[in-house]
Structure formats: structure tokens, C-alpha cells
Design a protein around this motif. Sequence first.
Motif, PDB file in Angstrom:
ATOM      1  N   PHE A  37      10.584   2.207  43.725  1.00 52.44           N
ATOM      2  CA  PHE A  37       9.718   1.660  44.557  1.00 52.44           C
ATOM      3  C   PHE A  37       9.835   1.607  45.944  1.00 52.44           C
ATOM      4  N   CYS A  38       9.084   2.058  46.606  1.00 49.41           N
ATOM      5  CA  CYS A  38       9.005   2.192  48.216  1.00 49.41           C
ATOM      6  C   CYS A  38       8.265   0.897  48.882  1.00 49.41           C
ATOM      7  N   GLY A  39       9.196   0.131  49.328  1.00 51.19           N
ATOM      8  CA  GLY A  39       8.716  -1.207  49.771  1.00 51.19           C
ATOM      9  C   GLY A  39       9.760  -2.181  49.466  1.00 51.19           C
ATOM     10  N   SER A  40       9.375  -3.528  49.717  1.00 55.97           N
ATOM     11  CA  SER A  40      10.202  -4.569  49.302  1.00 55.97           C
ATOM     12  C   SER A  40      10.502  -5.107  47.984  1.00 55.97           C
ATOM     13  N   LEU A  41      11.489  -5.808  47.569  1.00 47.89           N
ATOM     14  CA  LEU A  41      11.497  -5.928  46.166  1.00 47.89           C
ATOM     15  C   LEU A  41      10.752  -7.175  45.779  1.00 47.89           C
ATOM     16  N   SER A  42      10.501  -7.753  46.974  1.00 42.29           N
ATOM     17  CA  SER A  42       9.203  -9.232  46.409  1.00 42.29           C
ATOM     18  C   SER A  42       8.090  -8.309  46.152  1.00 42.29           C
ATOM     19  N   ASP A  43       7.599  -7.044  46.529  1.00 41.30           N
ATOM     20  CA  ASP A  43       6.323  -6.610  46.090  1.00 41.30           C
ATOM     21  C   ASP A  43       6.396  -5.490  44.849  1.00 41.30           C
ATOM     22  N   ALA A  44       7.852  -5.517  44.330  1.00 41.14           N
ATOM     23  CA  ALA A  44       8.120  -4.486  43.245  1.00 41.14           C
ATOM     24  C   ALA A  44       7.609  -5.063  42.034  1.00 41.14           C
ATOM     25  N   PRO A  45       7.103  -4.266  41.060  1.00 41.58           N
ATOM     26  CA  PRO A  45       6.279  -4.803  39.712  1.00 41.58           C
ATOM     27  C   PRO A  45       7.310  -4.796  38.689  1.00 41.58           C
ATOM     28  N   TYR A  46       8.476  -5.763  38.995  1.00 43.87           N
ATOM     29  CA  TYR A  46       9.701  -5.796  37.828  1.00 43.87           C
ATOM     30  C   TYR A  46       9.281  -7.332  37.296  1.00 43.87           C
ATOM     31  N   GLU A  47       9.622  -7.339  35.945  1.00 47.66           N
ATOM     32  CA  GLU A  47       9.465  -8.679  35.280  1.00 47.66           C
ATOM     33  C   GLU A  47      10.809  -9.329  35.540  1.00 47.66           C
ATOM     34  N   PRO A  48      10.600 -10.600  35.657  1.00 48.80           N
ATOM     35  CA  PRO A  48      11.814 -11.530  35.503  1.00 48.80           C
ATOM     36  C   PRO A  48      12.780 -11.320  34.729  1.00 48.80           C
ATOM     37  N   SER A  49      14.226 -11.258  35.030  1.00 46.30           N
ATOM     38  CA  SER A  49      15.404 -11.275  33.975  1.00 46.30           C
ATOM     39  C   SER A  49      15.360  -9.723  33.318  1.00 46.30           C
ATOM     40  N   SER A  50      14.912  -8.860  34.138  1.00 45.05           N
ATOM     41  CA  SER A  50      14.870  -7.528  33.490  1.00 45.05           C
ATOM     42  C   SER A  50      16.033  -6.465  33.656  1.00 45.05           C
TER      43      SER A  50
END
Length: 343
Positions: free
Chosen positions: A190-203
Motif C-alpha cells: 500500500f503506497c501511502g500512510s498506514l492510517s489510509d491503508a485498508p487493513y481490518e483491525p487486529s489482522s
Amino acid sequence: MSEDLQYSREPDHTILESDCHRAAQNYDIHQQYSPATESLRKDGMLVSLLGTSPCPASWEHIACDLCGADDPAFLFEKDTFHYVRCRRCELVYVTPRLRDHVQQQDSFYNIVTNGNVEAAAEWDRRPRRMRSLTRVARDYLTYKQTGALLDVGCSFGAFLEAAESVGWKAYGVEVASKPASIAGRHHDIFCGSLSDAPYEPSSFDVVRLNNVIEHVLSPRALVSDIKRVLRPGGLFAISTPNVESFTAALQGMGWRYVQGGHHIYLFGLRTMGRLLKTEGFKILWISTPGIRLIDKNGSRETRHFSLRKPTGRAVKWAERTLDLAARIALRGHRLRIGAEKAA
């Protein structure tokens, strides 16, 4: 902060007991600061008798990211950047700083690779380094449950390759476009900041943060985002330059991590420990390997030292000998911490 507020030095409070600030004074490389000739305006710009700092529209004053206090004590200036220490929590940071963070990260890669990013990516995967990264990824297997690992600030993707070779499903986040593009040829990036990445909580079972936290606009926000995507009981592995190290004390402002355009924050064990505790992490282990008697790039500041010219085997022998003392005293060049998210 008020218009007439001025920085002042802390009389007996320095980065280390014999730190960058004091070492710089000892070797006559510290730019002397006078509260009578410099003060802080409302926009955060230092004003001196010589004029204002360059490009005020591109700079911004910040309060301490760790505790929120806006009470900085001036430490030193290098290349127009002002390093300060928070009087409340002792975090060392740059203010005013450049606003355009993403552009600075792309610029950083151009500088450190001399403009040849592709060649640097190949060098990043040299066999000796890959063996080392593979050992690290294998050590993380004790935390494997979901099988997913995240490398925040993954650069060219060398660690992702090592992690996948031992059975991890590896993901990477990288804000700089060129390294992200190279890593994305073979890995899930994912190119960008972690806050914008589409990852689910606790994944994720493991989140790795290597040589990143000193670059970001808000370390506390980043650690909070990491806590969100890390599963309960998962491992947060972090590495950053140690401002409390013997190396920082010896090299003063010539220390390679004193680069205000790129290294906005300089952490030590105390400030990093406070950050992790504040965000709900339990520290499992700490190590501080390495010591550098001289800067191998030979920056102009370190030439003031008596060891300014490499003496080959003698310097390497001395560094190996002192490395053990640095580790025991927790004053090594690198600050490495493993922390666990509360279940």
C-alpha cells in the motif's frame, strides 16, 4: 505560544549526560545561541538579527507529539533546522519543521541512493543482508496465528521477501512512491500512510517498524494505528536510532541522524518507553547494538574529532570491544524494542 516567548537552554539538561549538545561545544562546532537575538513568532519561525528562516510558508511550528506540551528548550541548530527538547517529557524533535512530509520522503530516497533507486534496491537484497533478515523473520514465527505480517515503511521490500521465504503472508506500507513501486512488483504494497491503508483491525500477528518512526509527522498517531491493526497478543517490533547512544555523544551534530529535513524525532529508551506504555504496549525486550567511533561518511562535523581519519583495523577492533559495553549500558547505536499488544 506568545510573540515574545523565547527558547532558553536547559542549564544542566542535555540529550545525554555527555551528549550531542555538549560534544558539539567541546569540539567547537556548536552554533552559540543567544535569547537576546532570536525569538519565536506566532507562526513558529525563529527570527534573528540575520533575518528570518527561509521559506516561512513551507514551515510549521509543532508542540511535543508525545505529551502535547508546547514548552521546548533549544538544543542546537544545523542546516537551519532547530532541534529542541520538550521540558516535560524530554522528547527531542525539530521545530519549526517542513510541512510537505511526502515530498521529503521521496527526496530522502533520492539523496541516500544518489538518484539511482533501482541500483539501491538491488543492493538492499544482497545475500548477507537477506540472510540476516530471514533470521529475524524466522524469530517472529512464535507469534504466527493468522499468518499475516506487516512491514510499515517497507522500502524496497527486502524484509517482505525474507518473511515470505519462511512462511509469512507479508504486506508492506510505504509512503515514498519510488520504493513502493519497486516493492510492489513482487509484494502486496500500500503506497501511502498506514492510517489510509485498508487493513481490518487486529489482522496482523506482527507489525515491524524499522527506521521509520523518526521520519513521520506524528509518532504517537502511527503507534496508535499499529495498535489498531495488530491482534491482541501480537508483536510490535520497532527499531530507531538511539539518541541516548555513545555514538550520538561522540559525534555530536555530525551524527548521521541529525538531519532535520528527514529525521524529525530522535528517541531514546525513556521517550520510546513512554510512547509504548501510553499506547498500551508491554515491552518484552530491549537491545541497543552497535557503536560508531567515527562517521564512516566523514561528515564535516566529525572531522573535528581526533579519530576523524579511519585507521582500519584499529577502529573496527575498538568498536567491537566497546559494543558489549554499549549493549550492557543500553547506549548502543540502535534502539530495538519488542512490545506486545495487551490481550
